[in-house]
Design a protein around this motif. Structure first.
Motif, mmCIF file in Angstrom:
data_model
loop_
_atom_site.group_PDB
_atom_site.id
_atom_site.type_symbol
_atom_site.label_atom_id
_atom_site.label_comp_id
_atom_site.label_asym_id
_atom_site.label_seq_id
_atom_site.Cartn_x
_atom_site.Cartn_y
_atom_site.Cartn_z
ATOM 1 N N LEU A 224 95.485 50.356 17.015
ATOM 2 C CA LEU A 224 96.479 49.221 17.722
ATOM 3 C C LEU A 224 96.018 50.179 19.301
ATOM 4 O O LEU A 224 96.395 49.404 19.708
ATOM 5 C CB LEU A 224 98.096 49.463 17.036
ATOM 6 C CG LEU A 224 98.187 48.167 16.367
ATOM 7 C CD1 LEU A 224 99.677 48.403 15.928
ATOM 8 C CD2 LEU A 224 97.698 47.328 16.286
ATOM 9 N N ALA A 265 100.642 52.258 15.040
ATOM 10 C CA ALA A 265 99.594 52.406 13.419
ATOM 11 C C ALA A 265 100.066 53.403 12.660
ATOM 12 O O ALA A 265 100.521 53.246 11.896
ATOM 13 C CB ALA A 265 98.632 51.845 14.286
ATOM 14 N N ALA A 294 105.027 49.263 18.977
ATOM 15 C CA ALA A 294 104.393 47.573 19.255
ATOM 16 C C ALA A 294 104.584 47.415 20.149
ATOM 17 O O ALA A 294 104.244 45.874 20.691
ATOM 18 C CB ALA A 294 104.839 46.825 17.569
ATOM 19 N N LEU A 300 100.135 42.681 22.951
ATOM 20 C CA LEU A 300 100.052 42.588 21.402
ATOM 21 C C LEU A 300 99.747 41.397 20.734
ATOM 22 O O LEU A 300 101.322 40.893 21.333
ATOM 23 C CB LEU A 300 100.840 44.071 21.063
ATOM 24 C CG LEU A 300 100.553 44.347 19.385
ATOM 25 C CD1 LEU A 300 98.795 44.947 19.459
ATOM 26 C CD2 LEU A 300 101.128 45.189 19.367
ATOM 27 N N LYS A 304 98.608 41.013 14.799
ATOM 28 C CA LYS A 304 98.433 42.314 14.604
ATOM 29 C C LYS A 304 99.423 43.427 14.521
ATOM 30 O O LYS A 304 99.310 44.837 13.690
ATOM 31 C CB LYS A 304 97.731 43.310 16.029
ATOM 32 C CG LYS A 304 96.128 42.556 16.541
ATOM 33 C CD LYS A 304 95.500 43.290 16.966
ATOM 34 C CE LYS A 304 93.858 42.342 17.465
ATOM 35 N NZ LYS A 304 93.198 42.907 17.851
ATOM 36 N N ALA A 305 100.464 42.693 14.457
ATOM 37 C CA ALA A 305 101.842 43.619 14.561
ATOM 38 C C ALA A 305 102.835 43.296 13.259
ATOM 39 O O ALA A 305 104.231 44.138 12.953
ATOM 40 C CB ALA A 305 102.517 44.523 16.245
#
Length: 338
Positions: A224, A265, A294, A300, A304-305
């Motif tokens: 990340l 991460a 995050a 972002l 992905k989170a």
């Protein structure tokens, strides 16, 4: 070739699975209020095969264990709760299909076929489905605590030869359209009703008492943030996880966590290590901090989170389940060992 592909499917699935750490978790029953009733009795189950349902339910209750001890206790006087219910036959149906196969119909000696012919077979598969209802009654107040239904099924197949003739190029295997029939459920064969009832009763296990379930604390394979992505130790820890090296991977995450304190991460993966060890309080703190970090990363992508927020929700659920179970097991000490 077909068998080779079937063999490879589990291998491919394992290769594509997100790496993580598997562990056994205690789960609260589907009806949490049922967990409070440990001193129980099993009463009458009405309807066809009701005696089977009653016996199977009583047997299931006797075998429930948690942490190496029996969950339900035998009442010394009046029980706290009473399980009772009924069995209803949902359906009785049949499918009739026709098959052709080339078969030896005359032998000249042992394993010496003299004559092969086409044999047509009529196969009939019957299916019976039942619904078992179980009610938990508070014995003192006669209050209905909960009511749940489970479906069970049983099937049987009978095949008879109906024709025999010489082969003239007919298609082998199943031919023609199958025939479907429905019958009055309450005329269903009692043996099938009993078998379906046994299957249905077994499905109440996780409704009425805590149980174990294999959980996976997945790790994040994308760092990340630039510092985590560019650190070769991150990739090494991911590989160690894939290889099943739990101790080595978690030691690496711990080292990275001391250096990259703001890498979500890394914190998430430290949370996965804590979760797999059974330290849900630490896991929840690390997942929560990872989620906070995050959310602060500009642009972002949500997907992905997503693993971070899913992990936080999962561990919160595990802590609630453990708190419920411990409050019943240790009423004088809700957090044993703390």
């Amino acid at each position: 070739m077909k068998h080779a592909l079937l063999f490879l499917l589990p291998v491919l699935a394992a290769a594509c699975a997100t790496p993580g750490y598997d562990y056994e978790a205690r789960m609260a029953p589907s009806f949490p209020q049922a967990a409070e009733y440990r001193d129980i009795a099993v009463g009458q189950f009405r309807g066809p095969a009701g005696n089977v349902a009653e016996a199977e339910f009583a047997d299931m209750v006797e075998q429930v264990t948690l942490d190496g001890a029996y969950w339900f206790t035998l009442p010394s006087g009046e029980p706290m709760g009473l399980y009772q219910g009924r069995v209803d036959i949902e359906s009785w149906e049949a499918e009739t299909r026709f098959e052709r196969e080339k078969r030896c119909v005359e032998y000249d000696g042992l394993f010496d076929c003299e004559h092969r012919a086409i044999v047509e077979t009529e196969c009939r598969e019957e299916t019976v489905e039942v619904v078992v209802t179980a009610d938990l009654i508070d014995y003192r107040t006669n209050r209905l605590v909960f009511s749940q239904q489970q479906l069970g099924g049983a099937s049987r197949e009978t095949c008879v030869d109906v024709a025999e003739y010489e082969y003239h190029g007919e298609e082998l295997g199943i031919w023609g359209e199958p025939h479907y029939s429905s019958y009055d459920p309450y005329n269903a064969p009692i043996g099938m009703v009993e078998d379906a009832t046994v299957e249905a009763v077994r499905r109440f296990r996780n409704d009425i008492a805590p149980y174990y379930q294999t959980m996976r604390a997945e790790i994040m394979t994308d760092g990340l943030t630039p510092e985590a992505r560019n650190d070769p130790r991150f990739a090494a820890a991911v590989k160690a996880t894939r290889d099943g090296n739990f101790m080595g991977a978690c030691a690496q995450w711990d080292e990275l966590g001391r250096e990259w304190t703001h890498a979500p991460a890394v914190l998430h993966n430290l949370g996965a290590c804590a979760e797999a060890r059974g330290d849900m309080a630490t896991a929840q703190l690390r997942y929560a901090r990872a989620a906070e970090l995050a959310q602060a990363i500009p642009l972002l992508e949500d997907k992905k989170a997503r693993a971070i927020f899913s992990a936080l929700e999962r561990v919160s659920g595990r802590r609630m389940d453990d708190a419920l179970i411990n409050s019943i097991l240790y009423p004088e000490d809700p957090a044993p060992g703390s």
